[in-house]
Design an enzyme around this catalytic site. Structure first.
Site, mmCIF file in Angstrom:
data_model
loop_
_atom_site.group_PDB
_atom_site.id
_atom_site.type_symbol
_atom_site.label_atom_id
_atom_site.label_comp_id
_atom_site.label_asym_id
_atom_site.label_seq_id
_atom_site.Cartn_x
_atom_site.Cartn_y
_atom_site.Cartn_z
ATOM 1 N N CYS A 1 0.877 -1.177 0.000
ATOM 2 C CA CYS A 1 0.000 0.000 0.000
ATOM 3 C C CYS A 1 0.911 1.223 0.000
ATOM 4 O O CYS A 1 2.132 1.108 0.172
ATOM 5 C CB CYS A 1 -0.880 -0.001 1.237
ATOM 6 S SG CYS A 1 0.073 0.092 2.750
ATOM 7 N N HIS B 1 3.583 1.637 10.724
ATOM 8 C CA HIS B 1 2.679 1.458 11.867
ATOM 9 C C HIS B 1 2.747 2.593 12.876
ATOM 10 O O HIS B 1 1.850 2.766 13.676
ATOM 11 C CB HIS B 1 3.112 0.226 12.683
ATOM 12 C CG HIS B 1 2.832 -1.073 12.040
ATOM 13 N ND1 HIS B 1 1.700 -1.297 11.315
ATOM 14 C CD2 HIS B 1 3.506 -2.242 12.064
ATOM 15 C CE1 HIS B 1 1.716 -2.555 10.906
ATOM 16 N NE2 HIS B 1 2.803 -3.143 11.318
ATOM 17 N N CYS C 1 2.981 6.123 8.504
ATOM 18 C CA CYS C 1 2.029 6.429 7.433
ATOM 19 C C CYS C 1 1.216 7.669 7.838
ATOM 20 O O CYS C 1 0.759 7.762 8.978
ATOM 21 C CB CYS C 1 1.097 5.241 7.217
ATOM 22 S SG CYS C 1 -0.170 5.602 6.009
ATOM 23 N N HIS D 1 -1.435 -5.130 18.825
ATOM 24 C CA HIS D 1 -0.922 -4.854 17.482
ATOM 25 C C HIS D 1 -0.021 -3.612 17.568
ATOM 26 O O HIS D 1 -0.372 -2.647 18.254
ATOM 27 C CB HIS D 1 -2.093 -4.599 16.526
ATOM 28 C CG HIS D 1 -1.666 -4.441 15.098
ATOM 29 N ND1 HIS D 1 -1.078 -3.277 14.636
ATOM 30 C CD2 HIS D 1 -1.713 -5.288 14.054
ATOM 31 C CE1 HIS D 1 -0.793 -3.436 13.356
ATOM 32 N NE2 HIS D 1 -1.170 -4.653 12.977
ATOM 33 N N GLU E 1 0.545 -1.108 15.730
ATOM 34 C CA GLU E 1 -0.080 0.196 15.423
ATOM 35 C C GLU E 1 -0.898 0.688 16.621
ATOM 36 O O GLU E 1 -0.834 1.874 16.992
ATOM 37 C CB GLU E 1 -0.984 0.073 14.187
ATOM 38 C CG GLU E 1 -1.620 1.410 13.815
ATOM 39 C CD GLU E 1 -2.733 1.274 12.780
ATOM 40 O OE1 GLU E 1 -2.582 0.497 11.837
ATOM 41 O OE2 GLU E 1 -3.752 1.964 12.938
ATOM 42 N N CYS F 1 -8.360 2.885 6.993
ATOM 43 C CA CYS F 1 -7.768 3.150 5.677
ATOM 44 C C CYS F 1 -8.363 2.146 4.695
ATOM 45 O O CYS F 1 -8.504 0.967 5.027
ATOM 46 C CB CYS F 1 -6.261 2.958 5.779
ATOM 47 S SG CYS F 1 -5.484 2.771 4.194
ATOM 48 N N SER G 1 1.212 -14.269 6.206
ATOM 49 C CA SER G 1 0.537 -12.985 6.009
ATOM 50 C C SER G 1 -0.979 -13.187 5.998
ATOM 51 O O SER G 1 -1.535 -13.820 5.103
ATOM 52 C CB SER G 1 1.023 -12.374 4.690
ATOM 53 O OG SER G 1 0.051 -11.497 4.178
ATOM 54 N N SER G 2 -1.642 -12.648 7.015
ATOM 55 C CA SER G 2 -3.087 -12.899 7.125
ATOM 56 C C SER G 2 -3.855 -12.199 6.008
ATOM 57 O O SER G 2 -4.873 -12.712 5.541
ATOM 58 C CB SER G 2 -3.617 -12.482 8.486
ATOM 59 O OG SER G 2 -3.364 -11.135 8.697
ATOM 60 N N ASN G 3 -3.357 -11.052 5.546
ATOM 61 C CA ASN G 3 -4.107 -10.376 4.475
ATOM 62 C C ASN G 3 -3.963 -11.124 3.147
ATOM 63 O O ASN G 3 -4.876 -11.116 2.324
ATOM 64 C CB ASN G 3 -3.723 -8.893 4.380
ATOM 65 C CG ASN G 3 -2.438 -8.659 3.656
ATOM 66 O OD1 ASN G 3 -2.420 -8.581 2.438
ATOM 67 N ND2 ASN G 3 -1.334 -8.589 4.390
HETATM 68 FE FE1 F3S Z 1 -1.062 1.245 4.322
HETATM 69 FE FE2 F3S Z 1 -1.098 3.486 5.590
HETATM 70 FE FE3 F3S Z 1 -3.308 2.347 4.901
HETATM 71 S S1 F3S Z 1 0.313 1.842 5.914
HETATM 72 S S2 F3S Z 1 -2.881 0.170 4.962
HETATM 73 S S3 F3S Z 1 -1.803 3.181 3.526
HETATM 74 S S4 F3S Z 1 -2.882 3.309 6.824
#
Ligand code: F3S
Length: 283
Positions: free
Chosen positions: A12, A76, A98, A126, A128, A194, A222-224
């Site tokens: 991302c 994070h 981010c 977590h 974050e 997000c 990787s869970s996603n």
């Molecule tokens: Fe990625 Fe930032 Fe969204 S790290 S998942 S763009 S909050």
């Protein structure tokens, strides 16, 4: 045969920005570079950076014993005391938090200073969420389930501010906020989710619905990526889950017209390109 890559495959925006920042630092010769925690959930990238001299700092104690070089903060984000420790130890700070996460830190800092109790909808523990907690002036409360939300109680005059972990599910967030609203507190709600994850899943699903074969690339832990695989598999029976090109054992019948490719949030572009090129050239 057509090979189509889902638009939002792989990193991302926030993760790409963080990884780029570390590579940028490695261009300065002789500089000691640290990342506070692995920059990304991908062994290959972490190993590649290690070979370039980047060292992972695992916790606050290790940071406290570091007195030279530069520390990159990953997407994070971290709690405020980590920035203070970096400054105390005269380290250079490269902040790759981010901007969507930074926004949460700002809200939490401001609203807790205004006297609101902070509620974080997310997964306790977590990184974050741990970082977000560390911007609240008073102890923040993390809520993950309906049960926890129902049980939550505080002084009826207490004012609340609810934020969310960026990757939390929107529907679940809405349900939990509703429970709080029914309790009658004075509440400010900031939807800080997000949509990068949702976007990636939606595009993968659309592509899988059209494809004869789908390839999902990402780490086994990787869970996603697992979630992407499950979604694609629900639309396309011939869905493959691979970590790198080496795992790909494709046997495509002549009738295959469309091969779709997608990748989890921590899969580097290089791996995606390798797979894409291989399928294009060999079939
Ligand atoms: Fe990625 Fe930032 Fe969204 S790290 S998942 S763009 S909050």
């Amino acid at each position: 045969m057509e090979v189509v890559l889902a638009k939002s495959s792989g990193f991302c925006f926030g993760v790409k920005r963080a990884v780029d920042k570390v590579y940028e630092q490695t261009k300065t010769e002789g500089k000691k570079i640290y990342t506070y925690g692995p920059i990304i959930h991908n062994e290959e990238v972490v190993k590649d950076l290690e070979e370039k001299g980047v060292v992972v700092i695992n916790d606050k104690d290790e940071l406290a014993n570091t007195h030279e070089g530069c520390v990159v903060i990953r997407s994070h984000g971290v709690s405020k005391d980590i920035y203070e420790l970096i400054e105390q130890n005269h380290l250079e700070c490269v902040d790759a938090t981010c901007p969507f996460v930074k926004r949460i830190h700002n809200i939490v800092e401001k609203e807790s200073a205004n006297g609101r109790k902070i509620i974080i909808i997310g997964n306790d523990g977590h990184p974050e969420v741990e970082g977000i907690k560390g911007w609240s002036k008073t102890p923040a409360c993390v809520i993950e389930s309906k049960d926890e939300a129902e049980k939550f109680t505080t002084d009826k005059d207490e004012k609340l501010c609810i934020v969310s972990q960026t990757t939390f599910n929107y529907k679940k967030f809405k349900d939990l906020v509703e429970i709080f609203e029914k309790k009658g507190y004075d509440i400010i709600v900031a939807n800080t989710i997000c949509n990068a994850t949702e976007e990636r899943q939606r595009e993968a699903l659309e592509l899988a619905a059209k494809a004869d074969v789908m390839i999902v690339i990402g780490g086994t832990h990787s869970s996603n990526t697992r979630k992407l695989y499950e979604l694609c598999k629900s639309e396309c029976e011939h869905t493959y889950y691979i970590q790198t090109l080496a795992d790909l054992q494709l046997e495509l019948p002549n009738s295959v017209e469309l091969v779709g490719i997608t990748a989890g949030a921590s899969t580097p572009n290089k791996i995606i390109e390798e797979v894409q090129n291989y399928v294009r050239i060999n079939f």
